[in-house]
Design a protein around this motif. Structure first.
Motif, PDB file in Angstrom:
ATOM      1  N   HIS A 154      11.441   2.219  -8.150  1.00 11.51           N
ATOM      2  CA  HIS A 154      12.065   1.054  -7.798  1.00 11.51           C
ATOM      3  C   HIS A 154      13.624   1.827  -7.481  1.00 11.51           C
ATOM      4  O   HIS A 154      14.138   1.177  -6.708  1.00 11.51           O
ATOM      5  N   LEU A 155      14.014   2.521  -8.377  1.00  7.68           N
ATOM      6  CA  LEU A 155      15.244   3.321  -8.209  1.00  7.68           C
ATOM      7  C   LEU A 155      15.162   4.066  -6.860  1.00  7.68           C
ATOM      8  O   LEU A 155      16.253   4.044  -6.112  1.00  7.68           O
TER       9      LEU A 155
ATOM     10  N   HIS B 287      13.351   3.235  -4.319  1.00  7.93           N
ATOM     11  CA  HIS B 287      13.460   2.336  -3.254  1.00  7.93           C
ATOM     12  C   HIS B 287      14.902   1.703  -3.057  1.00  7.93           C
ATOM     13  O   HIS B 287      15.365   1.578  -1.948  1.00  7.93           O
ATOM     14  N   ALA B 288      15.787   1.570  -4.128  1.00  4.78           N
ATOM     15  CA  ALA B 288      16.941   1.039  -4.126  1.00  4.78           C
ATOM     16  C   ALA B 288      17.938   2.135  -3.497  1.00  4.78           C
ATOM     17  O   ALA B 288      18.898   1.916  -2.676  1.00  4.78           O
ATOM     18  N   CYS B 289      17.870   3.309  -3.724  1.00  3.50           N
ATOM     19  CA  CYS B 289      18.649   4.363  -3.170  1.00  3.50           C
ATOM     20  C   CYS B 289      18.482   4.562  -1.490  1.00  3.50           C
ATOM     21  O   CYS B 289      19.503   4.684  -0.893  1.00  3.50           O
TER      22      CYS B 289
ATOM     23  N   ARG C  26       6.034  -4.332  -7.325  1.00 10.70           N
ATOM     24  CA  ARG C  26       7.486  -3.715  -7.353  1.00 10.70           C
ATOM     25  C   ARG C  26       8.184  -4.205  -8.777  1.00 10.70           C
ATOM     26  O   ARG C  26       8.897  -3.460  -9.563  1.00 10.70           O
TER      27      ARG C  26
ATOM     28  N   GLU D 221      19.030   6.419 -13.079  1.00 10.02           N
ATOM     29  CA  GLU D 221      19.852   5.456 -12.929  1.00 10.02           C
ATOM     30  C   GLU D 221      21.051   5.728 -12.832  1.00 10.02           C
ATOM     31  O   GLU D 221      22.294   5.222 -12.189  1.00 10.02           O
TER      32      GLU D 221
ATOM     33  N   THR E 167      25.873   4.375  -5.593  1.00 10.25           N
ATOM     34  CA  THR E 167      26.438   3.167  -5.370  1.00 10.25           C
ATOM     35  C   THR E 167      27.767   3.264  -5.076  1.00 10.25           C
ATOM     36  O   THR E 167      28.530   2.272  -4.586  1.00 10.25           O
TER      37      THR E 167
END
Length: 427
Positions: free
Chosen positions: A379-380, A382-384, A361, A61, A68
Motif C-alpha cells: 500500500h505504501l 501504491h501511494a508512492c 487493499r 513509511e 511526500t
C-alpha cells in the motif's frame, strides 16, 4: 440477511451499515472495516520475518514521508551500505580462513590423524563458499533465438530504463517475477512467473518489465554479489546450528553447545539485514518509478493491485489441481486441464469485483502486505506511485507484437501448466 440479484445483503454487526457483497468473496463492511482481513490472525511468521516486516514498514513509511514532503529518491551508498559491505567481507574472510586453515592442517598432518580436522574445515569452508546463481536445469529457459520478439521488447524497455537487456529468460509457475545475475561473467537473467504474466494486460506487462529491469540501474546493495553471497553463507551457518529435533541425551548436549553460535550467527544475519534494508526499500521505490516511466503510472498502479490478489490466483490454481486429481490418472488429467488453464486463471481474476479489490487493499494496509519481508508494504508503494502528475507510457506494445510473443511462449506455457497440474502450485 437476504439475497438480491446474486448479492448477499446484510447489516454490518458492528455499525449497522447495509452490506451488499458477492457471495464468492469475504463479507465485510466498508464503513467500519469489520471482517476486512479475517485471515490476519492465522498468519504465522518466524521471529526474523516479523522483525524484517516491522523494519520494512518503518523504512517504507519514512521514505514515503520524505517523498511526500518534496524529497527525491536517488541511488546512493550511505554509511549503512558501506558498513554492510564491511560485514559481508568479514563473513567471506572467515570462510576463506576456514579453507586456508583446512589446507594447512591437511598438509601438516599428512598421513596421520591431523588430517581429520583439516578435512572437516575444508568441507565446512566449501559448504559456506559464495555460490554464483545458475540457470535452472528443469525449467523452460528462453534464449534470443527462442524468443526474438520477447527479447526485443525487453531490450526496448531496458533502453528506456538506462540499462541493457538480459541474456536469458526463465519461465516458471510462481506468481512473481525477478531479475538476477548468474555465472562467472555476471550475465543477466529475467524470471517470468506465468501465473502473474498471463493475468496482466499488455501495458501492465510493460510496467512489470520496467520494474524488474529498473533494479539494474538503482544500486540495490542487497542484490550485489558481495552482500548477497554473505547473506547466503550466514543462512547456511544458521542451518548448521539449528537444534536437533527429538534429541537423544548426547544430542541434548550438542543442542546446548549450538545455542551461543546459533545466536551469534542469527544476530549477524539480522544486523546485515538491517544495514541493507533501507537501500533495498529505496531500490524498490525506484524500480516502481521506472515501471511508471516505462509502462505509465496507471499500469504500474494496476500492477500493484494485481499483486494483492495473489491469494486469489493460488485458490484458482489449487482448485484446478484438485479438479484434475478427481478426473483420473495423471496422464489423462494433464491433457484435460492444462488446455486453457491460463485463460481460466485470467478470466477468474478479471471477474474479481471492485469491492473485493478494495478489501484486499485495506487488508494489505492493515497486515503490511508485501511481496516478501524485504519489500516495502504494497500500500505504501501504491501511494508512492500516485505522488505527482501521472506519467504516460514510454513503451506501448502493439497487438501484432503481443501475438508474436504469445506464440514464442506457447511451448513454455504448456510445460508450466502441465507441471502445475502434475505437481501442484507452490507459489
Amino acid at each position: 440477511m437476504s439475497t438480491v440479484a446474486g448479492e448477499t445483503v446484510q447489516a454490518c454487526p458492528e455499525c449497522g451499515t447495509e452490506i451488499r457483497m458477492d457471495g464468492r468473496f469475504t463479507v465485510w463492511c466498508a464503513g467500519c472495516d469489520w471482517n476486512v482481513d479475517p485471515e490476519q490472525s492465522r498468519e504465522k511468521l518466524s521471529r526474523l520475518a516479523r522483525a524484517q516486516r516491522a523494519l520494512a514498514r518503518r523504512h517504507g513509511e519514512k521514505l514515503l514521508a520524505e517523498l511526500t514532503a518534496g524529497g527525491t529518491l536517488r541511488p546512493r551508498r550511505d554509511a549503512s551500505s558501506l558498513l554492510a559491505y564491511a560485514f559481508a567481507l568479514a563473513v567471506h574472510a572467515l570462510t576463506l580462513a576456514l579453507a586456508a586453515g583446512g589446507i594447512w592442517l591437511v598438509i601438516e598432518g599428512w598421513g596421520g590423524w591431523g588430517m581429520v580436522p583439516g578435512v572437516f574445515l575444508l568441507a565446512l569452508g566449501w559448504s559456506l563458499r559464495p555460490r554464483l546463481p545458475r540457470l535452472p536445469e528443469d525449467g523452460p529457459v528462453l534464449t534470443r533465438a527462442d524468443a526474438p520478439e520477447l527479447f526485443a521488447l525487453v531490450d526496448e524497455v531496458a533502453h528506456v530504463a538506462g540499462t541493457r537487456g538480459v541474456d536469458a529468460i526463465v519461465v516458471d509457475g510462481r506468481f512473481n517475477a525477478s531479475v538476477m545475475s548468474y555465472g562467472v561473467r555476471g550475465r543477466r537473467r529475467l524470471t517470468l512467473g506465468l501465473p502473474l504474466w498471463e493475468t496482466l494486460t499488455p501495458q501492465q506487462r510493460i510496467a512489470l518489465l520496467g520494474h524488474e529491469l529498473g533494479h539494474y540501474s538503482n544500486g540495490d546493495t542487497r542484490h550485489g554479489r558481495v552482500v548477497a553471497g554473505a547473506l547466503r553463507s550466514l543462512t547456511t551457518w544458521h542451518y548448521f546450528f539449528l537444534p536437533i529435533a527429538d534429541p537423544e541425551p548426547l544430542e541434548v548436549v550438542v543442542n546446548l553447545f549450538y545455542v551461543v553460535p546459533r545466536w551469534l550467527v542469527l544476530g549477524t544475519l539480522m544486523l546485515l539485514d538491517r544495514l541493507t534494508l533501507r537501500a533495498t526499500q529505496r531500490a524498490e521505490y525506484l524500480a516502481d518509478r521506472m515501471a511508471a516511466r516505462v509502462g505509465s503510472t496507471q499500469a504500474a498502479v494496476e500492477l500493484m493491485d494485481r499483486l494483492l490478489v495473489s491469494d486469489s490466483a493460488a485458490v484458482v490454481l489449487h482448485r484446478e489441481v484438485n479438479t484434475a486429481a478427481l478426473r483420473g490418472p495423471r496422464g489423462a488429467r494433464n491433457d484435460t486441464r492444462t488446455d486453457g488453464l491460463w485463460e481460466r486463471l485470467a478470466a477468474d481474476l478479471a471477474s474479481v469485483p471492485e469491492h473485493e479489490r478494495e478489501r484486499q487493499r485495506r487488508a494489505g494496509a492493515l497486515r503490511g502486505h508485501s511481496v516478501d519481508a524485504t519489500h516495502p508494504p504494497t500500500h505504501l508503494r501504491h501511494a508512492c506511485l500516485l505522488i505527482g502528475a501521472p506519467t504516460p507510457p514510454a513503451v506501448v506494445p502493439g497487438e501484432a507484437r503481443e501475438s508474436r510473443i504469445a506464440e514464442e511462449l506457447a511451448d513454455a506455457r504448456a510445460k508450466v501448466a502441465r507441471r502445475i497440474i502434475r505437481d501442484g502450485f507452490d507459489g
